[in-house]
Write a protein that holds these residues in place. Structure first.
Motif, PDB file in Angstrom:
ATOM      1  N   GLY A  30      -9.297   8.008 -11.149  1.00 34.08           N
ATOM      2  CA  GLY A  30     -10.484   8.858 -11.067  1.00 34.08           C
ATOM      3  C   GLY A  30     -11.788   8.196 -11.408  1.00 34.08           C
ATOM      4  O   GLY A  30     -12.813   8.879 -11.589  1.00 34.08           O
ATOM      5  N   HIS A  31     -11.797   6.858 -11.477  1.00 34.97           N
ATOM      6  CA  HIS A  31     -13.012   6.153 -11.827  1.00 34.97           C
ATOM      7  C   HIS A  31     -13.778   5.712 -10.577  1.00 34.97           C
ATOM      8  O   HIS A  31     -13.216   5.602  -9.481  1.00 34.97           O
ATOM      9  CB  HIS A  31     -12.686   4.933 -12.694  1.00 34.97           C
ATOM     10  CG  HIS A  31     -11.902   5.274 -13.922  1.00 34.97           C
ATOM     11  ND1 HIS A  31     -12.347   6.162 -14.869  1.00 34.97           N
ATOM     12  CD2 HIS A  31     -10.672   4.865 -14.339  1.00 34.97           C
ATOM     13  CE1 HIS A  31     -11.439   6.274 -15.836  1.00 34.97           C
ATOM     14  NE2 HIS A  31     -10.415   5.506 -15.529  1.00 34.97           N
ATOM     15  N   ARG A  32     -15.057   5.457 -10.753  1.00 37.37           N
ATOM     16  CA  ARG A  32     -15.883   4.904  -9.679  1.00 37.37           C
ATOM     17  C   ARG A  32     -15.687   3.393  -9.681  1.00 37.37           C
ATOM     18  O   ARG A  32     -15.827   2.745 -10.731  1.00 37.37           O
ATOM     19  CB  ARG A  32     -17.344   5.243  -9.909  1.00 37.37           C
ATOM     20  CG  ARG A  32     -18.261   4.707  -8.823  1.00 37.37           C
ATOM     21  CD  ARG A  32     -19.721   4.968  -9.142  1.00 37.37           C
ATOM     22  NE  ARG A  32     -20.568   4.383  -8.098  1.00 37.37           N
ATOM     23  CZ  ARG A  32     -21.893   4.288  -8.205  1.00 37.37           C
ATOM     24  NH1 ARG A  32     -22.524   4.731  -9.288  1.00 37.37           N
ATOM     25  NH2 ARG A  32     -22.586   3.738  -7.222  1.00 37.37           N
ATOM     26  N   VAL A  33     -15.379   2.817  -8.527  1.00 31.51           N
ATOM     27  CA  VAL A  33     -15.014   1.400  -8.461  1.00 31.51           C
ATOM     28  C   VAL A  33     -15.790   0.696  -7.362  1.00 31.51           C
ATOM     29  O   VAL A  33     -15.851   1.174  -6.222  1.00 31.51           O
ATOM     30  CB  VAL A  33     -13.501   1.220  -8.207  1.00 31.51           C
ATOM     31  CG1 VAL A  33     -13.141  -0.265  -8.194  1.00 31.51           C
ATOM     32  CG2 VAL A  33     -12.685   1.962  -9.268  1.00 31.51           C
ATOM     33  N   MET A  34     -16.355  -0.455  -7.719  1.00 30.58           N
ATOM     34  CA  MET A  34     -16.985  -1.348  -6.747  1.00 30.58           C
ATOM     35  C   MET A  34     -16.272  -2.692  -6.805  1.00 30.58           C
ATOM     36  O   MET A  34     -16.020  -3.222  -7.889  1.00 30.58           O
ATOM     37  CB  MET A  34     -18.470  -1.551  -7.061  1.00 30.58           C
ATOM     38  CG  MET A  34     -19.195  -2.475  -6.078  1.00 30.58           C
ATOM     39  SD  MET A  34     -20.925  -2.784  -6.566  1.00 30.58           S
ATOM     40  CE  MET A  34     -21.594  -1.125  -6.455  1.00 30.58           C
ATOM     41  N   ILE A  35     -15.913  -3.232  -5.640  1.00 31.78           N
ATOM     42  CA  ILE A  35     -15.278  -4.543  -5.579  1.00 31.78           C
ATOM     43  C   ILE A  35     -16.183  -5.518  -4.834  1.00 31.78           C
ATOM     44  O   ILE A  35     -16.983  -5.120  -3.985  1.00 31.78           O
ATOM     45  CB  ILE A  35     -13.899  -4.495  -4.902  1.00 31.78           C
ATOM     46  CG1 ILE A  35     -14.002  -4.026  -3.445  1.00 31.78           C
ATOM     47  CG2 ILE A  35     -12.942  -3.615  -5.701  1.00 31.78           C
ATOM     48  CD1 ILE A  35     -12.716  -4.159  -2.655  1.00 31.78           C
ATOM     49  N   THR A  36     -16.049  -6.795  -5.162  1.00 28.91           N
ATOM     50  CA  THR A  36     -16.779  -7.834  -4.451  1.00 28.91           C
ATOM     51  C   THR A  36     -15.781  -8.808  -3.830  1.00 28.91           C
ATOM     52  O   THR A  36     -14.624  -8.889  -4.226  1.00 28.91           O
ATOM     53  CB  THR A  36     -17.715  -8.623  -5.385  1.00 28.91           C
ATOM     54  OG1 THR A  36     -16.935  -9.507  -6.210  1.00 28.91           O
ATOM     55  CG2 THR A  36     -18.533  -7.696  -6.257  1.00 28.91           C
ATOM     56  N   GLY A  37     -16.277  -9.558  -2.864  1.00 29.90           N
ATOM     57  CA  GLY A  37     -15.492 -10.594  -2.216  1.00 29.90           C
ATOM     58  C   GLY A  37     -16.373 -11.319  -1.222  1.00 29.90           C
ATOM     59  O   GLY A  37     -17.439 -10.831  -0.837  1.00 29.90           O
ATOM     60  N   ARG A  38     -15.917 -12.489  -0.771  1.00 25.07           N
ATOM     61  CA  ARG A  38     -16.730 -13.289   0.149  1.00 25.07           C
ATOM     62  C   ARG A  38     -16.555 -12.887   1.606  1.00 25.07           C
ATOM     63  O   ARG A  38     -17.378 -13.241   2.444  1.00 25.07           O
ATOM     64  CB  ARG A  38     -16.374 -14.775  -0.016  1.00 25.07           C
ATOM     65  CG  ARG A  38     -16.838 -15.360  -1.331  1.00 25.07           C
ATOM     66  CD  ARG A  38     -16.518 -16.836  -1.435  1.00 25.07           C
ATOM     67  NE  ARG A  38     -15.082 -17.082  -1.546  1.00 25.07           N
ATOM     68  CZ  ARG A  38     -14.539 -18.285  -1.655  1.00 25.07           C
ATOM     69  NH1 ARG A  38     -15.319 -19.350  -1.634  1.00 25.07           N
ATOM     70  NH2 ARG A  38     -13.232 -18.435  -1.773  1.00 25.07           N
ATOM     71  N   ASP A  39     -15.484 -12.162   1.915  1.00 24.47           N
ATOM     72  CA  ASP A  39     -15.153 -11.848   3.298  1.00 24.47           C
ATOM     73  C   ASP A  39     -15.472 -10.386   3.601  1.00 24.47           C
ATOM     74  O   ASP A  39     -14.732  -9.487   3.187  1.00 24.47           O
ATOM     75  CB  ASP A  39     -13.665 -12.121   3.539  1.00 24.47           C
ATOM     76  CG  ASP A  39     -13.250 -11.986   4.991  1.00 24.47           C
ATOM     77  OD1 ASP A  39     -13.938 -11.271   5.738  1.00 24.47           O
ATOM     78  OD2 ASP A  39     -12.223 -12.588   5.368  1.00 24.47           O
TER      79      ASP A  39
END
Length: 264
Positions: A30-39
């Protein structure tokens, strides 16, 4: 941190492997999630599989991209509660055989060491400003403690990150921000590229460590890095660090994110 609260979570290197596994579990909780990546393509694929997840294309090995990420996060996530510094690569090449251009080695160092150190420096004031309990997790490796001849620069960078993480925890001890070192053993991800997948099951690893990343434990291991022989070594290191860390006074963070002068 309590599980009843919805957090804002940033996971670097979140489009695959351990990062993706942890991001999915935060999202499912139930959390707000942001992910990063190069592609960008891989990020888009994850967004299609995990509705609600936020993405930001970013090269954590670039100082300019780290600043760009920090600017975006501080604007988009006013109450950033959790940072998982997970982005990583592993060059499996021994010292004697490494003839690659130095730029390849430098890129490995930049992603594994400069990336989490710099991003932490950029985001910590933001995390402290809102005054809520928060957690910064640096992902190291069992190779930080037992150098791996097949990946010597990776091992060295992770060992340096372990050292820095202990010092970071020291200067934040009077604040609501807890610092956790996540210490995976070999996990069967694509970290080292095609043909180098071996180790623990990623799903089992993430299922086990996810509930332990709430800041109550300074280190979280799994399998070999959670066995008494390993944890006893960590405990001895903590005792030595605690005895030596006060030899020379250094400024500490106050709970509000300002810095307490040494002579105050």
């Amino acid at each position: 941190m309590t599980t009843a609260t919805a957090y804002s979570v940033l996971v670097t290197g979140g489009s695959s492997g351990i990062g993706l596994g942890l991001a999915a579990r935060y999202l499912q909780a139930g959390h707000r999630v942001m992910i990063t990546g190069r592609d960008p393509g891989r990020l888009a694929s994850v967004a299609g599989q995990l509705p609600g997840i936020e993405t930001f294309a970013n090269d954590i090995g670039s100082p300019q991209d780290r600043q760009r990420l920090a600017d975006h996060v501080t604007h988009a996530m006013p109450e950033l509660d959790v940072v998982i510094n997970n982005a990583g690569i592993q060059r499996r090449v021994g010292i004697a055989e490494d003839r690659a251009p130095w730029a390849e080695a430098q890129n490995e160092i930049d992603i594994l060491l400069a990336g989490p150190v710099h991003l932490g420096r950029l985001l910590l004031p933001h995390m402290l400003r809102h005054g809520r309990p928060s957690v910064l997790v640096n992902v190291t490796s069992g190779g930080a403690y037992i150098p791996q001849p097949f990946a010597p620069l990776y091992s060295a960078a992770k060992a340096a990150l372990h050292s820095y993480t202990m010092n970071l925890r020291h200067v934040l001890r009077a604040t609501p921000c807890r610092v956790v070192e996540l210490i995976p053993p070999a996990v069967a991800t694509a970290l080292a590229g095609p043909g180098h997948t071996h180790g623990a099951d990623p799903e089992e690893f993430c299922d086990t460590v996810f509930p332990l990343l709430d800041g109550k434990l300074p280190e979280v291991g799994f399998g070999p890095t959670a066995q008494p022989a390993f944890t006893d070594r960590l405990a001895a290191e903590h005792r030595t660090f605690d005895a030596a860390s006060t030899r020379f006074a250094v400024p500490l963070y106050r709970p509000d994110g300002t810095v307490e002068p040494v002579n105050s």
